[in-house]
Design a protein around this motif. Sequence first.
Motif, PDB file in Angstrom:
ATOM      1  N   PHE A   1       0.823  -1.207   0.000  1.00 11.61           N
ATOM      2  CA  PHE A   1       0.000   0.000   0.000  1.00 11.61           C
ATOM      3  C   PHE A   1       0.859   1.261   0.000  1.00 11.61           C
ATOM      4  O   PHE A   1       1.784   1.407   0.807  1.00 11.61           O
ATOM      5  CB  PHE A   1      -0.902   0.026   1.240  1.00 11.61           C
ATOM      6  CG  PHE A   1      -2.279  -0.528   1.015  1.00 11.61           C
ATOM      7  CD1 PHE A   1      -3.103  -0.014   0.021  1.00 11.61           C
ATOM      8  CD2 PHE A   1      -2.763  -1.553   1.814  1.00 11.61           C
ATOM      9  CE1 PHE A   1      -4.382  -0.503  -0.181  1.00 11.61           C
ATOM     10  CE2 PHE A   1      -4.050  -2.059   1.626  1.00 11.61           C
ATOM     11  CZ  PHE A   1      -4.860  -1.536   0.626  1.00 11.61           C
ATOM     12  N   HIS A   2       0.533   2.179  -0.887  1.00 15.64           N
ATOM     13  CA  HIS A   2       1.197   3.473  -0.954  1.00 15.64           C
ATOM     14  C   HIS A   2       0.306   4.397  -1.784  1.00 15.64           C
ATOM     15  O   HIS A   2      -0.716   3.973  -2.318  1.00 15.64           O
ATOM     16  CB  HIS A   2       2.574   3.351  -1.612  1.00 15.64           C
ATOM     17  CG  HIS A   2       2.493   2.965  -3.058  1.00 15.64           C
ATOM     18  ND1 HIS A   2       2.214   1.680  -3.466  1.00 15.64           N
ATOM     19  CD2 HIS A   2       2.611   3.706  -4.199  1.00 15.64           C
ATOM     20  CE1 HIS A   2       2.167   1.640  -4.783  1.00 15.64           C
ATOM     21  NE2 HIS A   2       2.399   2.849  -5.259  1.00 15.64           N
ATOM     22  N   LYS A   3       0.705   5.661  -1.898  1.00 18.50           N
ATOM     23  CA  LYS A   3      -0.015   6.607  -2.746  1.00 18.50           C
ATOM     24  C   LYS A   3       0.986   7.346  -3.615  1.00 18.50           C
ATOM     25  O   LYS A   3       2.191   7.348  -3.349  1.00 18.50           O
ATOM     26  CB  LYS A   3      -0.817   7.597  -1.906  1.00 18.50           C
ATOM     27  CG  LYS A   3       0.025   8.639  -1.174  1.00 18.50           C
ATOM     28  CD  LYS A   3      -0.843   9.577  -0.370  1.00 18.50           C
ATOM     29  CE  LYS A   3      -0.087  10.766   0.195  1.00 18.50           C
ATOM     30  NZ  LYS A   3       1.118  10.468   0.949  1.00 18.50           N
ATOM     31  N   ASP A   4       0.495   7.964  -4.681  1.00 19.52           N
ATOM     32  CA  ASP A   4       1.336   8.761  -5.579  1.00 19.52           C
ATOM     33  C   ASP A   4       0.712  10.141  -5.770  1.00 19.52           C
ATOM     34  O   ASP A   4      -0.513  10.268  -5.836  1.00 19.52           O
ATOM     35  CB  ASP A   4       1.457   8.089  -6.952  1.00 19.52           C
ATOM     36  CG  ASP A   4       2.098   6.715  -6.868  1.00 19.52           C
ATOM     37  OD1 ASP A   4       3.208   6.623  -6.324  1.00 19.52           O
ATOM     38  OD2 ASP A   4       1.480   5.744  -7.344  1.00 19.52           O
ATOM     39  N   HIS A   5       1.553  11.143  -5.884  1.00 14.70           N
ATOM     40  CA  HIS A   5       1.075  12.498  -6.177  1.00 14.70           C
ATOM     41  C   HIS A   5       1.040  12.710  -7.688  1.00 14.70           C
ATOM     42  O   HIS A   5       1.571  13.692  -8.224  1.00 14.70           O
ATOM     43  CB  HIS A   5       1.965  13.534  -5.496  1.00 14.70           C
ATOM     44  CG  HIS A   5       1.775  13.608  -4.020  1.00 14.70           C
ATOM     45  ND1 HIS A   5       2.389  12.740  -3.146  1.00 14.70           N
ATOM     46  CD2 HIS A   5       1.006  14.424  -3.258  1.00 14.70           C
ATOM     47  CE1 HIS A   5       2.022  13.032  -1.911  1.00 14.70           C
ATOM     48  NE2 HIS A   5       1.188  14.050  -1.943  1.00 14.70           N
ATOM     49  N   TYR A   6       0.420  11.769  -8.374  1.00 10.01           N
ATOM     50  CA  TYR A   6       0.239  11.851  -9.819  1.00 10.01           C
ATOM     51  C   TYR A   6      -1.155  11.353 -10.177  1.00 10.01           C
ATOM     52  O   TYR A   6      -1.724  10.512  -9.474  1.00 10.01           O
ATOM     53  CB  TYR A   6       1.256  10.976 -10.567  1.00 10.01           C
ATOM     54  CG  TYR A   6       2.677  11.479 -10.545  1.00 10.01           C
ATOM     55  CD1 TYR A   6       3.073  12.519 -11.381  1.00 10.01           C
ATOM     56  CD2 TYR A   6       3.628  10.905  -9.709  1.00 10.01           C
ATOM     57  CE1 TYR A   6       4.382  12.975 -11.374  1.00 10.01           C
ATOM     58  CE2 TYR A   6       4.936  11.353  -9.696  1.00 10.01           C
ATOM     59  CZ  TYR A   6       5.312  12.391 -10.532  1.00 10.01           C
ATOM     60  OH  TYR A   6       6.607  12.844 -10.518  1.00 10.01           O
ATOM     61  N   GLU A   7      -1.672  11.850 -11.307  1.00  8.72           N
ATOM     62  CA  GLU A   7      -2.824  11.228 -11.954  1.00  8.72           C
ATOM     63  C   GLU A   7      -2.259  10.080 -12.791  1.00  8.72           C
ATOM     64  O   GLU A   7      -1.435  10.297 -13.678  1.00  8.72           O
ATOM     65  CB  GLU A   7      -3.570  12.230 -12.836  1.00  8.72           C
ATOM     66  CG  GLU A   7      -3.984  13.517 -12.138  1.00  8.72           C
ATOM     67  CD  GLU A   7      -5.045  13.309 -11.062  1.00  8.72           C
ATOM     68  OE1 GLU A   7      -5.577  12.191 -10.945  1.00  8.72           O
ATOM     69  OE2 GLU A   7      -5.338  14.284 -10.338  1.00  8.72           O
ATOM     70  N   ASN A   8      -2.680   8.861 -12.476  1.00 12.21           N
ATOM     71  CA  ASN A   8      -2.030   7.675 -13.022  1.00 12.21           C
ATOM     72  C   ASN A   8      -2.939   6.988 -14.045  1.00 12.21           C
ATOM     73  O   ASN A   8      -4.045   6.571 -13.719  1.00 12.21           O
ATOM     74  CB  ASN A   8      -1.714   6.720 -11.861  1.00 12.21           C
ATOM     75  CG  ASN A   8      -0.812   5.567 -12.254  1.00 12.21           C
ATOM     76  OD1 ASN A   8      -0.541   5.346 -13.435  1.00 12.21           O
ATOM     77  ND2 ASN A   8      -0.350   4.832 -11.257  1.00 12.21           N
ATOM     78  N   LEU A   9      -2.470   6.875 -15.282  1.00  7.14           N
ATOM     79  CA  LEU A   9      -3.165   6.114 -16.325  1.00  7.14           C
ATOM     80  C   LEU A   9      -2.353   4.843 -16.549  1.00  7.14           C
ATOM     81  O   LEU A   9      -1.228   4.893 -17.071  1.00  7.14           O
ATOM     82  CB  LEU A   9      -3.283   6.925 -17.612  1.00  7.14           C
ATOM     83  CG  LEU A   9      -4.413   7.951 -17.747  1.00  7.14           C
ATOM     84  CD1 LEU A   9      -5.771   7.266 -17.752  1.00  7.14           C
ATOM     85  CD2 LEU A   9      -4.361   9.012 -16.661  1.00  7.14           C
ATOM     86  N   TYR A  10      -2.924   3.705 -16.145  1.00  5.64           N
ATOM     87  CA  TYR A  10      -2.175   2.449 -16.053  1.00  5.64           C
ATOM     88  C   TYR A  10      -2.693   1.472 -17.108  1.00  5.64           C
ATOM     89  O   TYR A  10      -3.815   0.965 -17.011  1.00  5.64           O
ATOM     90  CB  TYR A  10      -2.336   1.869 -14.649  1.00  5.64           C
ATOM     91  CG  TYR A  10      -1.269   0.885 -14.261  1.00  5.64           C
ATOM     92  CD1 TYR A  10      -0.213   1.270 -13.440  1.00  5.64           C
ATOM     93  CD2 TYR A  10      -1.308  -0.430 -14.710  1.00  5.64           C
ATOM     94  CE1 TYR A  10       0.778   0.367 -13.086  1.00  5.64           C
ATOM     95  CE2 TYR A  10      -0.322  -1.333 -14.359  1.00  5.64           C
ATOM     96  CZ  TYR A  10       0.715  -0.925 -13.548  1.00  5.64           C
ATOM     97  OH  TYR A  10       1.707  -1.824 -13.208  1.00  5.64           O
ATOM     98  N   ALA A  11      -1.893   1.213 -18.143  1.00  6.39           N
ATOM     99  CA  ALA A  11      -2.291   0.374 -19.279  1.00  6.39           C
ATOM    100  C   ALA A  11      -1.631  -0.996 -19.173  1.00  6.39           C
ATOM    101  O   ALA A  11      -0.402  -1.100 -19.106  1.00  6.39           O
ATOM    102  CB  ALA A  11      -1.903   1.052 -20.591  1.00  6.39           C
ATOM    103  N   VAL A  12      -2.436  -2.051 -19.172  1.00  8.66           N
ATOM    104  CA  VAL A  12      -1.914  -3.416 -19.105  1.00  8.66           C
ATOM    105  C   VAL A  12      -1.791  -3.977 -20.520  1.00  8.66           C
ATOM    106  O   VAL A  12      -2.744  -3.935 -21.304  1.00  8.66           O
ATOM    107  CB  VAL A  12      -2.821  -4.315 -18.240  1.00  8.66           C
ATOM    108  CG1 VAL A  12      -2.325  -5.760 -18.256  1.00  8.66           C
ATOM    109  CG2 VAL A  12      -2.864  -3.796 -16.805  1.00  8.66           C
ATOM    110  N   ILE A  13      -0.615  -4.494 -20.840  1.00  5.48           N
ATOM    111  CA  ILE A  13      -0.316  -5.022 -22.168  1.00  5.48           C
ATOM    112  C   ILE A  13      -0.454  -6.551 -22.194  1.00  5.48           C
ATOM    113  O   ILE A  13      -0.978  -7.130 -23.143  1.00  5.48           O
ATOM    114  CB  ILE A  13       1.110  -4.632 -22.607  1.00  5.48           C
ATOM    115  CG1 ILE A  13       1.317  -3.118 -22.489  1.00  5.48           C
ATOM    116  CG2 ILE A  13       1.385  -5.126 -24.016  1.00  5.48           C
ATOM    117  CD1 ILE A  13       0.397  -2.294 -23.339  1.00  5.48           C
ATOM    118  N   SER A  14       0.015  -7.202 -21.143  1.00  5.27           N
ATOM    119  CA  SER A  14      -0.018  -8.663 -21.081  1.00  5.27           C
ATOM    120  C   SER A  14      -0.296  -9.093 -19.651  1.00  5.27           C
ATOM    121  O   SER A  14       0.237  -8.499 -18.701  1.00  5.27           O
ATOM    122  CB  SER A  14       1.323  -9.235 -21.554  1.00  5.27           C
ATOM    123  OG  SER A  14       1.361 -10.645 -21.410  1.00  5.27           O
TER     124      SER A  14
END
Length: 387
Positions: free
Chosen positions: A198-211
């Motif tokens: 568990f953690h957080k990020d100071h970003y807007e994260n767009l997470y694309a899964v390829i495989s």
Amino acid sequence: MYTTDMFRMCGWSVSLSFGMKEVEALWEEVRELSLGNSTHVERLDSPPTPLQFQRDFVSPNKPCIVSNAIHDWPALALWPSDDYLCRALSSTEVSVHLTPDGRADSLVPHPNDPSALCFASAHLQRMPFSDALSLIDKHDKTQNFVAYAQEQNDCFRSEYGSLASDCEGHIDWATEALGCYPEAVNMWIGNNLSETSFHKDHYENLYAVISGEKHFLLLPPTDVHRLYIRPYPAAQYSYQKDTGFSLEIEDPARFVPWCSVNPFPCHETVETEISNFPLYFNGPKPFECTVKAGEILYLPSMWFHYVRQSPGSSGRTIAVNYWYDMQFDIKYAYFNFLQSICLAPRPYSFLRDDDSEDMSLVASVNTSRYETSNDIDEVEGNGSGGE
């Protein structure tokens, strides 16, 4: 029991806290008014317009999964092939993180006091891509480490540039909605043993899964107290082929504020974990989602997330994520205020019906003394294992 004098001796500030009833009400109201009472993440069958994305998800700080978002990327067909990746990256060295169990940047027993915990960072090793791929694939019992390509720090553009034509350099509808291009694009290649605490990020994260697939547990920023963020001494793994791993506490000492909760405790420790962290285990269930190949998860800034993965046909999971700068606006100010309120450290079962009237004097931990010059707050995964 902690005392205010103990906290003052540590250099921490002391303030009045809201009672548990008010904080519990906040958890419920956020779900009722904005996020919904289901633990499922909303799915879209196609990419949203920039206006829809900004209005329905970015502004309310709400996650979503977008299907059919990257169906035209060559990466979906090409990257599951070892031959293709090794040819494209034949002259490339990449960064690989090695740990004993696949848990990079997580809490482990202190090397000098097994009854205590420390924050352990992975052993980092540079190697040709083909060697990295071989190490990631070899995760049977004969191997005493787990390898994960997860360098972050814009590693897709700095280390995997030969693959740039296989995917987009940014997510167009997100870029238009957010008013900027991504600050960093990262590559993630791992097996089923790799996971992120568990953690957080100071970003807007767009997470694309390829495989393969990625499995996320999510908690909104309002649930910060449920994760028991505490300062832990920083430690570093070192790996030698002949002797295996050693773990050493950093010198000079450095402390990292990190989430204490393991949401998947083993059978032997589950009762202890529930007893130690009742606000997590007895509170509202976290949001859960699985992001499949060809889908994008929008993970809003400051959401806490725990990540596991299942491999695809190639035996590994591959993903690319885009970090866009968040807006440090009134929502960020609200979060900082909420985080500054530290709840009284007492068991959940001891709470009384009239606790809403109890304004207990407790410690409010100022974590700034543990921050590095590169991180806003080290509980975020920026550059240190956060997906």
